[in-house]
Design an enzyme around this catalytic site. Structure first.
Site, PDB file in Angstrom:
ATOM      1  N   GLU A 199      30.597  84.000 104.319  1.00 12.01           N
ATOM      2  CA  GLU A 199      32.017  84.120 104.668  1.00 12.01           C
ATOM      3  C   GLU A 199      32.654  82.738 104.774  1.00 12.01           C
ATOM      4  OE1 GLU A 199      34.538  86.480 105.177  1.00 12.01           O
ATOM      5  OE2 GLU A 199      35.712  84.718 105.705  1.00 12.01           O
ATOM      6  N   THR A 267      35.897  89.698  98.033  1.00 14.93           N
ATOM      7  CA  THR A 267      36.834  88.693  98.545  1.00 14.93           C
ATOM      8  C   THR A 267      38.285  89.161  98.438  1.00 14.93           C
ATOM      9  OG1 THR A 267      36.703  87.658  96.372  1.00 14.93           O
ATOM     10  CG2 THR A 267      35.347  86.701  98.098  1.00 14.93           C
ATOM     11  N   HIS A 441      35.103 117.377 128.517  1.00 10.83           N
ATOM     12  CA  HIS A 441      33.837 116.718 128.845  1.00 10.83           C
ATOM     13  C   HIS A 441      32.696 117.563 128.306  1.00 10.83           C
ATOM     14  CE1 HIS A 441      30.885 114.442 131.108  1.00 10.83           C
ATOM     15  NE2 HIS A 441      30.366 115.596 131.505  1.00 10.83           N
TER      16      HIS A 441
END
Ligand code: NAI
Length: 462
Positions: A199, A267, A441
């Site tokens: 990078e 890229t 939940h």
């Protein structure tokens, strides 16, 4: 010669959605596509095939790392890459056939061939002339390589070639730690490749909330991806079977090389307007190669609109879809709307990353006073039960009004959880609105509510 109310050039997520909506609004519509199947980059060589490979490789990872912990004993599956590719191709064809069906259902003409604008109101498809009161350009984007690097889609590949490799490479070098590099790098790491990501910058996923980016980098390193940061790739020398990547350290200035069996160039992408004819009839294309539009997606030529990757903004399928629908409304004489402040971004690594609205960095730069509500998935029972306790939800709200300004998540099902916040932001909701909403939940979504509670009097399970 056929005559239409609208001809859309490009059958990707922007173009095909625009075509369907135009037809639904009563316009005689055609969509031109040069590929043999509809769906564009996204369905054929992008989002959908990569998700199939991400899913398959994630399943393998689960079998290798988590099955035994749950008492599921036995040998982990071995990789039959040919069959995995067939599974992926099957997923693609189901989806592309689905769009073909939707075109028939909505009476959209599918014009097969290369669409070229030969005059205002005129599109030729492989030489056959069609007339259109309106034209929509939805020609998308293509991978952009670096100078000195030639993509052959065999040894030096773009995302297209990386999705169709004949075998799992032993050594994969990825250039660019953006979305494509990290998603496909993860796939091949899980399938057994040695993966090194090079990078240019000192951090991954530029533009993302930096705390999330750091956590993602740490997690991916733990999963075995190697990162070479601050490194500018200078060239790739490839033979028929392998390659040598040369890069320069931006800090020390020394030049190093790395051997690879496959090099993925990730890229970025650039707008695709080649052979479209738009510039030849006086259409304006910016220095960045994008088609210039006004706030109603109109180009400088009357009755020609443009949407998706070929114009400004994030190169995302769902952004193009929204613009496609909005432009259809505009052409039908209604009012098209896209809220560019609420476009989610998702990275489909494991764990997933999702984000919408402003990052902390943006809020600081804009001088907006904000508060942060954070909640770790470690405090979420459901996440812990499925070995996904790593990661967190970060909700950003206005210091004074409590209005939600952004949300950044790394964790299980992040790409789905983010939409609760997208809806909330569309309605101008406050963090308290989320905090006061009952969440079932045990679900991952409780972590989002806890982050909202943390914006106020505090999370319960922290
Ligand atoms: P990107 O723009 O996300 O990342 C490119 C990376 O390459 C950046 O980190 C950049 O600093 C780095 N880079 C540039 N030049 C370099 C050099 N010489 N040496 C080393 N590193 C260098 O581009 P990417 O990943 O190719 O994606 C293209 C587009 O496709 C993006 O707009 C993305 O949003 C879209 N996309 C979205 C997906 C999703 O939403 N999940 C999935 C795949 C693509």
């Amino acid at each position: 010669m056929a005559s239409y109310d609208v001809i859309i050039i490009g059958g990707g997520p922007g173009g095909y959605v625009c075509a369907i909506r135009c037809a639904q609004l009563g316009l005689k519509t055609a969509c031109v596509e040069a590929r043999s199947t509809l769906g564009g980059t996204c369905l054929n060589v992008g989002c959908i095939p990569s998700k199939a490979l991400l899913h398959a490789s994630h399943m393998l990872h689960e079998a290798e790392h988590n099955f035994a912990k749950m008492g599921l004993k036995g040998k982990s599956p071995s990789v039959d890459f040919k069959q995995m590719q067939e599974y992926k191709d099957g997923v693609i064809s189901q989806n592309t056939a689905g769009i073909e069906f939707l075109f028939k259902k909505n009476k959209v003409d599918h014009l097969r061939g290369w669409g070229k604008i030969t005059a205002p109101g005129q599109v030729t498809v492989d030489g056959e002339v069609h007339e259109a009161k309106n034209i929509v350009i939805a020609t998308g984007s293509e991978p952009s390589s670096l100078p000195g690097i030639e993509i052959d889609e065999k040894v030096v590949v773009s995302s297209t070639g990386a999705l169709a490799l004949p075998k799992v490479p032993k050594r994969l070098v990825v250039i660019g730690a953006g979305v494509i590099g990290l998603e496909l790098g993860s796939v091949y790491k899980r399938l057994g490749s040695e993966v090194t990501v090079i990078e240019f910058l000192d951090h991954i996923t530029p533009g993302m909330d930096s705390e999330i980016a750091k956590t993602l980098a740490r997690t991916l390193k733990k999963q075995g991806l190697n990162f070479i940061m601050n490194a500018a790739v200078q060239k790739v020398d490839a033979t028929k079977t392998k390659a040598k990547v040369t890069y320069e350290s931006r800090k020390k200035g020394n030049v190093e090389t790395l051997d690879a069996d496959v090099v993925l160039v990730a890229t970025g992408r650039r707008p695709f307007t080649e052979g479209l004819g738009f510039a030849d009839i006086g259409g304006t294309i910016t220095d960045r190669g994008q088609i210039e539009i006004n706030e109603r997606w109109q180009t400088n030529i009357p009755n020609i609109h443009a949407i998706g990757d070929v114009i400004t903004g994030p190169m995302l399928a769902h952004k193009a879809e929204d613009e496609g629908m909005a432009v259809a409304e505009e052409i039908a004489g209604k009012h098209g709307h896209v809220n560019y402040g609420v476009i989610p971004g998702v990275i489909y690594t494991s764990p997933e990353v999702a984000s919408v609205g402003k990052t902390e960095e943006q809020l600081k730069a804009e001088g907006i006073a904000y508060k942060v509500g954070k909640f770790s998935f470690m405090g979420n029972g459901r996440a812990k039960a499925v070995f996904m306790g790593e990661g967190f939800v970060k909700l950003l709200a206005d210091q004074q009004t409590d209005r939600i300004l952004g949300c950044h998540l790394i964790g299980p099902a992040a790409g789905d959880l983010i939409h609760e916040i997208c809806v909330a932001m569309e309605f101008g909701a406050s963090a308290q609105d989320i905090a006061l909403t009952c969440h079932a939940h045990p679900t991952f979504s409780e972590a989002v509510r806890e982050a909202a509670l943390a914006c106020g009097d505090g999370a319960i399970h922290a």
